[in-house]
Design a protein around this motif. Structure first.
Motif, PDB file in Angstrom:
ATOM      1  N   ASP A 129      89.029 -24.124  36.102  1.00 45.82           N
ATOM      2  CA  ASP A 129      88.722 -25.565  37.425  1.00 45.82           C
ATOM      3  C   ASP A 129      88.123 -26.076  37.506  1.00 45.82           C
ATOM      4  OD1 ASP A 129      88.305 -26.510  40.304  1.00 45.82           O
ATOM      5  OD2 ASP A 129      88.190 -24.640  40.929  1.00 45.82           O
ATOM      6  N   PRO A 130      87.615 -27.521  37.046  1.00 40.06           N
ATOM      7  CA  PRO A 130      86.874 -28.165  37.199  1.00 40.06           C
ATOM      8  C   PRO A 130      86.010 -28.477  37.843  1.00 40.06           C
ATOM      9  CG  PRO A 130      88.744 -29.687  37.608  1.00 40.06           C
ATOM     10  CD  PRO A 130      89.032 -28.526  37.381  1.00 40.06           C
ATOM     11  N   ASP A 131      86.328 -28.048  39.274  1.00 42.84           N
ATOM     12  CA  ASP A 131      85.539 -28.385  40.627  1.00 42.84           C
ATOM     13  C   ASP A 131      84.191 -26.999  40.161  1.00 42.84           C
ATOM     14  OD1 ASP A 131      86.443 -30.625  40.680  1.00 42.84           O
ATOM     15  OD2 ASP A 131      88.190 -29.664  41.704  1.00 42.84           O
ATOM     16  N   ILE A 132      83.080 -27.393  40.799  1.00 42.11           N
ATOM     17  CA  ILE A 132      82.078 -26.353  41.514  1.00 42.11           C
ATOM     18  C   ILE A 132      82.200 -26.671  42.573  1.00 42.11           C
ATOM     19  CG2 ILE A 132      81.088 -25.726  39.171  1.00 42.11           C
ATOM     20  CD1 ILE A 132      78.678 -27.397  40.315  1.00 42.11           C
ATOM     21  N   SER A 133      80.638 -25.996  44.087  1.00 43.56           N
ATOM     22  CA  SER A 133      80.345 -26.333  45.075  1.00 43.56           C
ATOM     23  C   SER A 133      79.289 -27.296  45.473  1.00 43.56           C
ATOM     24  CB  SER A 133      80.094 -24.796  45.785  1.00 43.56           C
ATOM     25  OG  SER A 133      79.490 -23.994  45.138  1.00 43.56           O
ATOM     26  N   PRO A 134      79.259 -27.943  46.183  1.00 48.54           N
ATOM     27  CA  PRO A 134      77.815 -29.032  45.533  1.00 48.54           C
ATOM     28  C   PRO A 134      76.798 -28.176  45.882  1.00 48.54           C
ATOM     29  CG  PRO A 134      79.405 -29.691  47.202  1.00 48.54           C
ATOM     30  CD  PRO A 134      79.982 -28.709  47.046  1.00 48.54           C
ATOM     31  N   GLU A 135      76.622 -26.562  46.206  1.00 48.15           N
ATOM     32  CA  GLU A 135      75.461 -26.141  46.729  1.00 48.15           C
ATOM     33  C   GLU A 135      75.788 -25.037  44.799  1.00 48.15           C
ATOM     34  OE1 GLU A 135      77.624 -26.342  50.348  1.00 48.15           O
ATOM     35  OE2 GLU A 135      78.234 -25.904  48.725  1.00 48.15           O
ATOM     36  N   TYR A 136      76.735 -25.333  43.747  1.00 49.84           N
ATOM     37  CA  TYR A 136      75.785 -24.688  42.608  1.00 49.84           C
ATOM     38  C   TYR A 136      75.226 -26.059  41.866  1.00 49.84           C
ATOM     39  CZ  TYR A 136      76.743 -22.335  38.309  1.00 49.84           C
ATOM     40  OH  TYR A 136      76.363 -21.639  36.635  1.00 49.84           O
ATOM     41  N   ALA A 137      76.581 -27.446  42.159  1.00 49.37           N
ATOM     42  CA  ALA A 137      75.817 -27.963  41.210  1.00 49.37           C
ATOM     43  C   ALA A 137      73.842 -28.666  41.480  1.00 49.37           C
ATOM     44  CB  ALA A 137      77.006 -29.402  41.903  1.00 49.37           C
ATOM     45  N   ARG A 138      73.959 -28.720  43.124  1.00 47.41           N
ATOM     46  CA  ARG A 138      72.467 -28.643  43.450  1.00 47.41           C
ATOM     47  C   ARG A 138      71.160 -28.067  42.600  1.00 47.41           C
ATOM     48  NH1 ARG A 138      74.882 -30.976  48.465  1.00 47.41           N
ATOM     49  NH2 ARG A 138      74.915 -29.170  49.462  1.00 47.41           N
ATOM     50  N   LEU A 139      71.878 -26.894  42.722  1.00 49.56           N
ATOM     51  CA  LEU A 139      70.789 -25.820  42.354  1.00 49.56           C
ATOM     52  C   LEU A 139      70.296 -26.251  40.511  1.00 49.56           C
ATOM     53  CD1 LEU A 139      69.959 -22.238  43.188  1.00 49.56           C
ATOM     54  CD2 LEU A 139      71.786 -21.449  41.757  1.00 49.56           C
ATOM     55  N   GLN A 140      71.222 -26.965  40.386  1.00 49.77           N
ATOM     56  CA  GLN A 140      71.526 -26.714  38.845  1.00 49.77           C
ATOM     57  C   GLN A 140      70.157 -27.968  38.446  1.00 49.77           C
ATOM     58  OE1 GLN A 140      75.065 -25.802  35.816  1.00 49.77           O
ATOM     59  NE2 GLN A 140      76.067 -26.197  38.568  1.00 49.77           N
ATOM     60  N   VAL A 141      70.474 -28.881  39.887  1.00 48.10           N
ATOM     61  CA  VAL A 141      69.580 -30.114  39.404  1.00 48.10           C
ATOM     62  C   VAL A 141      68.168 -30.015  38.372  1.00 48.10           C
ATOM     63  CG1 VAL A 141      68.157 -31.844  40.542  1.00 48.10           C
ATOM     64  CG2 VAL A 141      70.997 -31.708  41.182  1.00 48.10           C
ATOM     65  N   PRO A 142      66.810 -29.090  39.248  1.00 50.73           N
ATOM     66  CA  PRO A 142      65.950 -29.279  38.862  1.00 50.73           C
ATOM     67  C   PRO A 142      65.770 -28.577  36.453  1.00 50.73           C
ATOM     68  CG  PRO A 142      65.689 -27.476  40.738  1.00 50.73           C
ATOM     69  CD  PRO A 142      67.453 -28.588  39.936  1.00 50.73           C
ATOM     70  N   ARG A 143      66.857 -27.844  37.284  1.00 47.43           N
ATOM     71  CA  ARG A 143      66.781 -27.436  35.400  1.00 47.43           C
ATOM     72  C   ARG A 143      67.292 -28.811  34.639  1.00 47.43           C
ATOM     73  NH1 ARG A 143      70.983 -27.228  32.580  1.00 47.43           N
ATOM     74  NH2 ARG A 143      72.276 -25.636  34.763  1.00 47.43           N
ATOM     75  N   VAL A 144      68.596 -29.025  34.922  1.00 44.24           N
ATOM     76  CA  VAL A 144      69.139 -30.476  33.982  1.00 44.24           C
ATOM     77  C   VAL A 144      67.966 -31.499  34.152  1.00 44.24           C
ATOM     78  CG1 VAL A 144      70.709 -32.762  34.307  1.00 44.24           C
ATOM     79  CG2 VAL A 144      71.572 -29.922  34.678  1.00 44.24           C
ATOM     80  N   ALA A 145      67.308 -32.104  35.234  1.00 44.36           N
ATOM     81  CA  ALA A 145      66.331 -32.976  35.162  1.00 44.36           C
ATOM     82  C   ALA A 145      65.323 -32.649  33.834  1.00 44.36           C
ATOM     83  CB  ALA A 145      65.637 -32.681  36.329  1.00 44.36           C
ATOM     84  N   ARG A 146      64.299 -30.957  34.280  1.00 46.24           N
ATOM     85  CA  ARG A 146      63.525 -30.697  32.653  1.00 46.24           C
ATOM     86  C   ARG A 146      64.414 -30.838  32.055  1.00 46.24           C
ATOM     87  NH1 ARG A 146      63.240 -26.255  35.314  1.00 46.24           N
ATOM     88  NH2 ARG A 146      64.586 -24.932  34.079  1.00 46.24           N
ATOM     89  N   GLU A 147      65.108 -30.666  31.892  1.00 45.54           N
ATOM     90  CA  GLU A 147      65.547 -30.702  30.494  1.00 45.54           C
ATOM     91  C   GLU A 147      66.286 -32.331  29.732  1.00 45.54           C
ATOM     92  OE1 GLU A 147      65.856 -27.784  28.129  1.00 45.54           O
ATOM     93  OE2 GLU A 147      65.195 -26.811  29.687  1.00 45.54           O
ATOM     94  N   THR A 148      66.449 -32.850  30.681  1.00 47.24           N
ATOM     95  CA  THR A 148      66.922 -33.777  30.231  1.00 47.24           C
ATOM     96  C   THR A 148      65.824 -35.177  30.108  1.00 47.24           C
ATOM     97  OG1 THR A 148      67.582 -34.569  32.110  1.00 47.24           O
ATOM     98  CG2 THR A 148      69.082 -34.599  31.093  1.00 47.24           C
ATOM     99  N   GLY A 149      64.577 -34.462  30.816  1.00 48.37           N
ATOM    100  CA  GLY A 149      64.462 -35.757  31.482  1.00 48.37           C
ATOM    101  C   GLY A 149      64.078 -36.833  32.991  1.00 48.37           C
TER     102      GLY A 149
END
Length: 211
Positions: A129-149
């Motif tokens: 399944d390629p889909d996740i809930s918007p809640e799980y996606a938003r939970l990952q936003v701070p880490r992705v932003a931190r790691e990518t700059g």
């Protein structure tokens, strides 16, 4: 005897006609009409060079904290071994898996374990399944932003751009396609990040983990 047999033949002929019209004509036409109303989807995922790097309908494993993680997979995202764990809800093995995932995700995302949504802890029936809930996606936003700059705002906008509403407004739940989201991140994310020695460098993600 013959009149009864004749009525049976006539009744059968009528039923055959009705079923032919309903199942052989009306039903196929209805399915075609519904198919035309459904939003068209291009399944092939292409990178900035136009090369096919995945499929929007199939989850991919990711390596590296700069990417959005999909749901867990019982078969390590192997399309030839698609399937579920078939573990009961009260299975000790399943409960152990969920507890382990909860602990790892809480550590990775730096969040309270109680805030982790269920889809982050349980594998889908297909494991692809390629889909996740918007809640799980938003939970990952701070880490992705931190790691990518990237800024959290930019990453959050990518999440919103890849969030799909229920079909026709009421079929299913809102969901985020992680494959297309990571591809957008790979193709479009670039930012100035500061190195350990204080110098500014231009960093850009170029490929999705697992590809």
């Amino acid at each position: 005897m013959l009149p009864i047999f004749g009525r049976q033949i006539l009744t059968g002929a009528r039923m055959l006609l009705v079923l032919t019209l309903v199942l052989g004509l009306a039903y196929p036409l209805m399915m075609v009409a519904i198919g035309r109303l459904m939003p068209a989807q291009e399944a092939s995922i292409r990178n900035s060079a136009g090369e096919v790097v995945g499929n929007a309908h199939l989850a991919q494993p990711v390596t590296g904290d700069e990417w959005f993680f999909p749901r867990p997979s019982a078969d390590d995202y192997d399309g030839l071994a698609s399937g579920a764990t078939n573990l009961a809800a009260n299975s000790p093995e399943l409960l152990t898996q969920i507890a382990d995932r909860r602990s790892r995700i809480a550590s990775r995302e730096r969040v309270d374990p109680a805030s982790i949504p269920a889809d982050a802890l349980t594998a889908s029936a297909s494991g692809l399944d390629p889909d996740i809930s918007p809640e799980y996606a938003r939970l990952q936003v701070p880490r992705v932003a931190r790691e990518t700059g990237l800024s959290r705002k930019d990453v959050a906008e990518m999440v919103e751009a890849n969030t799909q509403d229920p079909v026709l407004g009421f079929i299913g739940e809102p969901h985020v396609n992680v494959v297309t989201l990571n591809n957008d991140l790979a193709n479009g994310s670039s930012a100035h990040v500061e190195t350990n020695d204080g110098e500014s460098t231009h960093a850009s993600t170029t490929s999705t983990g697992g590809r």
